[in-house]
Write an enzyme that holds these catalytic residues in place. Structure first.
Site, mmCIF file in Angstrom:
data_model
loop_
_atom_site.group_PDB
_atom_site.id
_atom_site.type_symbol
_atom_site.label_atom_id
_atom_site.label_comp_id
_atom_site.label_asym_id
_atom_site.label_seq_id
_atom_site.Cartn_x
_atom_site.Cartn_y
_atom_site.Cartn_z
ATOM 1 N N GLU A 223 -6.227 12.824 2.212
ATOM 2 C CA GLU A 223 -7.431 12.424 2.955
ATOM 3 C C GLU A 223 -7.618 13.281 4.195
ATOM 4 O O GLU A 223 -8.735 13.669 4.538
ATOM 5 C CB GLU A 223 -7.331 10.940 3.336
ATOM 6 C CG GLU A 223 -7.428 10.020 2.127
ATOM 7 C CD GLU A 223 -7.106 8.572 2.464
ATOM 8 O OE1 GLU A 223 -7.818 7.694 1.987
ATOM 9 O OE2 GLU A 223 -6.131 8.315 3.192
ATOM 10 N N LYS B 184 0.790 -1.232 0.000
ATOM 11 C CA LYS B 184 0.000 0.000 0.000
ATOM 12 C C LYS B 184 0.822 1.282 0.000
ATOM 13 O O LYS B 184 1.853 1.387 0.646
ATOM 14 C CB LYS B 184 -0.911 0.010 1.228
ATOM 15 C CG LYS B 184 -1.951 -1.092 1.215
ATOM 16 C CD LYS B 184 -3.144 -0.715 0.388
ATOM 17 C CE LYS B 184 -4.122 0.025 1.273
ATOM 18 N NZ LYS B 184 -5.247 0.509 0.494
ATOM 19 N N ASN C 46 -0.695 4.899 0.569
ATOM 20 C CA ASN C 46 -1.968 5.596 0.815
ATOM 21 C C ASN C 46 -1.831 7.112 0.779
ATOM 22 O O ASN C 46 -0.843 7.654 1.259
ATOM 23 C CB ASN C 46 -2.535 5.174 2.170
ATOM 24 C CG ASN C 46 -2.906 3.703 2.199
ATOM 25 O OD1 ASN C 46 -3.308 3.140 1.178
ATOM 26 N ND2 ASN C 46 -2.745 3.075 3.346
#
Ligand code: ARG
Length: 444
Positions: free
Chosen positions: A298, A291, A293
């Site tokens: 976000e 991953k 991210n």
């Protein structure tokens, strides 16, 4: 109530829980510098009005200078038991000069101090935001130049729409943040720092304040901060519009940041893969080793809730208040500081983030082959051959459907097949039109 600025008329002791509940020092200490400026102007005015002797003025001013030095050097610490920053600084002055300190608060009110301090804080912060936004806008302009030959896919309804230049795509963000800068600049131009409102009814020191402001601003080189004697004291102690307007500007700015994040999050997924995000702003997974991210994006998107909430918090606090000052207004500070600190941090990181994003030219090129991106230009072509727009729209719509059903690309259709839709539609014409460079050049 001894030791309180307002203790005289009280007999007993203040309830300990209420006392703690009522204090604002844990957040309004951030106004220390501006509160010292207020005091510096105030004692100049008191000297002008012969309420302070030159010697008394010098001693008070020196005490204030010492506290200011601590603030500027980052070594200022407030006393947790102080009610607010105004009281805290008063106490510190008393600690330095003894009883003479009691003359500092002569004929003034914290209602005047708090509005002065907050206005100046806002102006200083707005100036910083304007500079940071200039940097961000320049970074977008840099990307426009770096990728000036690239094309990009414009979406409407999150569905592929038409081809645009990458420069136009980036320029859209650049303009959003530029408009934020303009909004803040307009607020900056309109705002002045007022002094001399007293508690609500103004001051007998008006002329003295006028002189004091001149001396103070010249001495410290603060000519870029417009300070004036309050021309409407009841308005000045009632008014928090400048904070609400600043929070509104920040809410709009936050909305722009959030939209930018949303684009970058979506277009950097494996499914789109148009952007490669800079590693130094991404995180991995403790379980899934593959991953990468987009946590920064976000978090920025997530902070929108708080930044909008801060605006609503203050709007709601103010909505039911009778004129003029009410203690409710003390609660304007946390939403203000919160939005300022969050959005400023986001902008600084975002500027570095944007500098480092990579355009994945391969996937963009692949996406540019999508027939549907040229449908509008094909309609346009038929219109220039003399067909009515509605007719042309219908013809191209039918071909799109035909290709969808046969699961073929428009580019694979033969002249024979194309002719059935319209004689002007030939393999050669389609080849010419279905080219990013060509469609973009048509709009020049
Ligand atoms: N801490 C107060 C505030 O921020 C200062 C003004 C207090 N004024 C008063 N009349 N109690 O609003």
């Amino acid at each position: 109530m001894e030791g309180k600025l307002w203790g005289g008329r009280f007999k007993g002791k203040i309830d300990k829980n209420f006392e703690r509940f009522s204090t604002s020092i844990r957040y309004d200490y951030k106004l220390a510098k501006f509160d010292i400026y207020h005091s510096m102007i105030h004692i100049l005015a008191l000297k002008e009005a012969n309420i302070l002797t030159s010697d008394e003025y010098e001693r008070l001013n020196q005490a204030l200078e010492n506290i200011l030095k601590d603030v500027e050097e980052g070594s200022f610490s407030y006393d947790h038991s102080s009610e607010d920053i105004h009281t805290d600084i008063q106490n510190k002055v008393n600690n330095i000069v003894g009883n003479l300190g009691d003359k500092l608060h002569t004929l003034r009110s914290r209602n005047d101090q708090v509005s002065f301090d907050e206005k100046w804080y806002c102006i200083e912060e707005i100036d910083q935001f304007i500079d940071i936004l200039k940097d961000l806008v320049n970074v977008f302009k840099g990307l426009c130049r770096k990728f000036k030959r690239e094309f990009f896919i414009a979406y409407t309804h999150t569905r592929r729409a038409q081809i645009i230049t990458f420069k136009d795509y980036m320029d859209t963000f650049s303009r959003m943040f530029n408009s934020d800068k303009e909004r803040l600049s307009s607020l900056r131009r309109r705002e002045k720092v007022y002094i001399g409102s007293g508690a609500v009814a103004g001051t007998v020191l008006k002329d003295a304040y006028k002189k004091a402001i001149k001396i103070f601003t010249n001495k410290r080189g603060f000519n870029f901060i417009p300070i004036e004697v309050s021309s409407s004291p009841p308005f000045n102690v009632s008014n928090r519009d400048f904070i609400i307007e600043f929070l509104s500007c920040l809410a709009i700015l936050q909305m722009h940041l959030s939209r930018l994040c949303e684009d970058l999050i979506l277009y950097s997924t494996q499914e789109f893969n148009y952007f490669i995000l800079p590693e130094e702003f991404c995180t991995g997974s403790s379980l899934m080793p593959h991953k990468k991210n987009p946590d920064f994006l976000e978090l920025v998107r997530g902070y929108t809730g708080i930044v909008y909430g801060n605006l609503f918090s203050l709007l709601t606090t103010m909505k039911g208040l009778t004129l003029t000052y009410n203690r409710d207004m003390q609660l304007d500070k946390e939403p203000l500081f919160s939005s300022v600190e969050i959005v400023k941090e986001e902008l600084k990181i975002m500027t570095e983030f944007i500098k480092r994003i990579e355009l994945n030219k391969n996937t963009v090129e692949e996406a540019l082959k999508d027939d549907s991106l040229y449908a509008t230009e094909l309609v346009q072509f038929l219109v220039f051959q003399g067909l009515a727009f509605k007719e042309a729209h219908k013809i191209i719509g039918k071909i799109v459907r035909y290709c969808e059903e046969k699961r073929v690309s428009l580019r694979d259709l033969s002249d024979e097949e194309l002719k059935k839709f319209h004689v002007y539609l030939t393999v050669a014409n389609l080849k010419k039109i279905m080219n990013p460079r060509y469609v973009v050049s048509l709009r020049k």
